[in-house]
Design an enzyme around this catalytic site. Structure first.
Site, short mmCIF file in Angstrom:
data_model
loop_
_atom_site.label_atom_id
_atom_site.label_comp_id
_atom_site.label_asym_id
_atom_site.label_seq_id
_atom_site.Cartn_x
_atom_site.Cartn_y
_atom_site.Cartn_z
N GLU A 1 0.81 -1.21 0.00
CA GLU A 1 0.00 0.00 0.00
C GLU A 1 0.85 1.26 0.00
O GLU A 1 0.53 2.23 -0.68
CB GLU A 1 -0.92 -0.01 1.22
CG GLU A 1 -2.25 0.66 0.92
CD GLU A 1 -3.12 0.73 2.16
OE1 GLU A 1 -3.07 -0.20 2.99
OE2 GLU A 1 -3.83 1.73 2.30
N ASP A 2 1.94 1.25 0.75
CA ASP A 2 2.70 2.49 0.94
C ASP A 2 3.97 2.60 0.11
O ASP A 2 4.51 3.68 -0.05
CB ASP A 2 3.05 2.66 2.43
CG ASP A 2 1.79 2.85 3.28
OD1 ASP A 2 0.76 3.24 2.69
OD2 ASP A 2 1.84 2.59 4.49
#
Ligand code: MN
Length: 733
Positions: free
Chosen positions: A82-83
């Protein structure tokens, strides 16, 4: 279990090494850590700490829960997709399928936006987590993640604090509770409480603190008393007081409408021993010494709660009048009570093969699920049946997918984004042009999997569903919607064609200078539809509209049938049927004197009927033709005429006669004529009416069938009585 201060990588590894020893397992965890550290480098949390600190805490909480190396590795990696710009495929290549699948699932839950709004019913939450419970480890990672996020919530903006806290209270704490992980549940609740109702939180915290010294003393006294009692009997035990967490005090104050003092007056002690029978032994000694409060004893050892919780509960009155709640259980039971499913399913290094572990997980998942299904209404008779039903539904029949907003949609196995779209809304289904599954554009026939986050792309320009979709979709719901779309479309097109047919007919009537109003009358058109092989007005108009039949043919027929004939008149129908009968006059009923064998026929020009004055005409090779005496066709043929006369014994013979009727044109004239013919018990072979050039008069040619001249005379007399009829004459051609 809970250690709230931030741990280092080494501290985490030390905790892990308490129960994970194999080198390849340690290597997996360390590789995951270094990979995460590298990818998160340069990223910082709101607290200012390097991002990797968060991953370490999650790994550490998972280690405290005694989860396996793959779960811990996934926990360390849980934010890299996600990051950071890391794909699931990279994770799969480096750490294997299982770790990748855990990370993927955690990422998916992260993409869901839980809201505390009413639209998210408990059942929806339940579905989400049942769906996610395909692998319980996903939930454990998510809970660990959330726990650390809640611990560091003070660094978030105020608005976000409230939102995350209420989501935690609404969704994550109940899940932790259902899993039996009371440690995490209690901490999540208190943290949420602190952010959602700061005032009340500190008020209660202050009250607890104020009474703490006094309470601690009372509890310590009681512990000393009981310890003496148990020591006398050589019992092995641990004993400790326990305090209620703040949120549970608050909840009791609200739901049971009690004052703080009433709740806090209940002091609690727990005794943990090694074996089941000892629990009952301890209970016996305690009840012998202290007065138990009736109705408060519960044997959850003999009858565990659905989440596998086991313990003996009793409430007693101490010598000083204080009331104590006492829990008695074994170490194993205590572990389950604190860590729930995590304890039950604790990683054991020497059980090899992911399969076995996986199998165990599924079993646990069923336990957990069982607990879930009775979430709101504890155990009752229907619960089991409800559970079986749901189980069938979930593990056999359905996939659970989600909208980007976190709304769960249950679909039959094998469903596609199209099924999903129709479930969202019929109009969404009709206008679907594409689908994104977990953020990736996918074909519309992709089979959805539980946990997929599906987003439908629609277009107003879309002409509607494709007929192929009927073969692709799996749900009856979508199939029906698609079918009815096409049905409706077909109906609409047909209506348009019918309308077009009507307009074309009117246009053509105008062009031919014909009476539009009367010719386009539905009744009139219905009268001719049958003769053109159409079963209804609409069918004929549709045929005109799509040019299946030429307008000329229709108009020709219309003009011929210009005069209204009420169709539904049974009598009429019967009369016209007479056309089919053969009124052959071959056995003419005429006698020729002295001639028996000669062929005798009635002349077609003047149609004589019995009673008419007749004469025979000897034709070449055709026998005798019988004419009426006044027939103009034989006036100059005196040499060939012979005397003939009607046979007196004619039986049931009928004779055709042609009539010419002159009248004023009017509606229902033909109908009146037919009625009169019928009343006179004559037959009608043919009728043809047309308007004269003056557009006032009408000429009607008809062929009637009568028995004799008398019959004919009476018929003609009656026809003449019809309103607007000016003359009726026998025709001689
Ligand atoms: Mn995280």
């Amino acid at each position: 279990m809970v250690r709230k201060n931030t741990v280092t990588f080494n501290e985490m590894m030390n905790e892990i090494k308490q129960y994970i020893k194999h080198k390849e397992n340690i290597d997996l965890i360390e590789t995951a850590y270094y990979f995460a550290e590298k990818n998160h480098s340069g990223q910082f949390r709101k607290s200012g700490e390097p991002y990797i600190i968060h991953a370490i805490q999650v790994g550490y909480i998972l280690a405290l829960l005694r989860t396996g190396p793959k779960t811990i590795a996934a926990g360390l990696l849980h934010d890299v997709v996600e990051d950071c710009d890391v794909t699931i495929d990279v994770i799969k290549d480096m750490f294997g399928e299982e770790v990748a699948s855990l990370v993927e699932s955690v990422t998916k839950i992260g993409a869901l936006k839980f809201k505390d709004e009413k639209e998210y019913l408990a059942s929806n939450h339940r579905k989400i987590f049942i769906a996610m419970a395909k692998d319980v480890r996903v939930i454990l990672i998510k809970l660990s993640d959330r726990l650390h996020n809640m611990r560091t919530l003070q660094y978030m903006p105020l608005e976000k604090q409230k939102k995350i806290a209420s989501e935690t209270l609404e969704v994550y704490a109940p899940i932790a509770h259902r899993l039996g992980i009371s440690d995490i549940k209690n901490e999540l609740e208190d943290l949420s409480f602190q952010y959602l109702n700061k005032e009340k939180y500190y008020e209660i915290a202050k009250l607890v603190e104020k009474r703490k010294a006094e309470r601690d003393e009372q509890v310590q006294n009681m512990i000393a008393e009981i310890s003496n009692l148990l020591d006398e009997h050589n019992i092995k035990y641990r004993i400790f007081g326990r305090s209620k967490h703040l949120y549970s005090i608050y909840k009791k104050m609200v739901t049971k409408n009690k004052r703080f003092e009433e709740i806090l007056d209940l002091l609690a002690i727990r005794i943990v021993t090694d074996e089941d029978p000892v629990c009952y032994e301890i209970l016996g000694y305690i009840h012998a010494k202290y007065r138990p409060i009736p109705g408060r004893f519960k044997d959850y050892i003999a009858m565990p709660k659905v989440n596998m919780y086991q313990s003996l509960h009793t409430t007693i009155v101490a010598g000083d009048g204080n009331i104590f709640e006492v829990q008695i259980r074994t170490e194993a039971m205590d572990e389950i009570a604190e860590q729930g499913i995590a304890a039950h399913w604790r990683y054991k290094e020497n059980i090899h093969g992911g399969r076995e572990v996986h199998q165990k997980e599924i079993e646990e998942q069923l336990h957990w699920f069982k607990d879930f299904s009775v979430m709101s209404d504890d155990v009752n008779d229907d619960a089991l049946e409800y559970m079986n039903l749901l189980q069938k539904d979930i593990f056999e029949a359905n996939v659970y997918v989600m909208t980007p907003k976190g709304k769960v949609i249950a679909l039959p196995n094998g469903s596609t984004p199209i099924d999903f779209a129709y479930r969202v809304h019929t109009e969404v289904g009709h206008h679907t042009v594409g689908a994104t599954i977990n953020g990736v554009l996918m074909p519309l026939n992709t089979k959805l999997k539980t946990g997929d986050v599906v987003s439908i792309r629609t277009s107003k320009q879309s002409p509607g569903p494709s007929e192929d979709w009927i073969k692709i979709v799996k749900s009856a719901h979508a199939r029906n919607k698609i079918r009815s779309f096409f049905q409706k479309q077909e109906n609409e097109k047909r209506s348009l064609d019918i309308k077009k047919g009507q307009e074309m007919l009117i246009e053509e009537l105008k062009r031919r200078n014909l009476d539009v109003v009367s010719y386009s009358e539905q009744k009139r058109i219905e009268n001719i539809a049958g003769s053109l092989s159409f079963s209804s007005y609409n069918d004929l108009m549709y045929a005109i509209g799509v040019k299946q039949i030429s307008l000329a043919a229709v108009i020709e027929r219309l003009v011929k049938h210009k005069i209204n004939i009420p169709l539904n008149n049974e009598e009429l129908a019967r009369m016209f049927n007479r056309q089919d009968r053969k009124h052959k006059v071959s056995q003419s009923g005429v006698r020729v004197e002295g001639v028996d064998t000669m062929k005798i026929t009635l002349a077609a020009c003047c149609n004589p009927v019995p009673g008419d004055e007749i004469v025979g005409y000897i034709s070449t090779g055709q026998g005798v033709k019988v004419h009426r005496k006044d027939c103009p066709n034989i006036i100059n043929e005196k040499q060939r005429l012979i005397h003939v006369e009607w046979d007196e014994h004619i039986e049931q013979k009928t004779y055709e006669v042609k009539l010419l009727l002159k009248s004023n044109d009017r509606n229902f004239l033909l109908s009146d004529i037919v009625t009169v013919v019928s009343q006179c018990k004559a037959g009608l072979q043919h009728v043809d009416s047309s308007v004269d050039e003056d557009r006032i008069s009408a000429t009607t040619k008809m062929t009637v069938v009568v028995e004799n001249a008398e019959h004919l005379r009476s018929l003609i007399a009656n026809l003449k009585k019809i309103n607007s009829v000016r003359s009726v004459e026998r025709v001689i051609q």
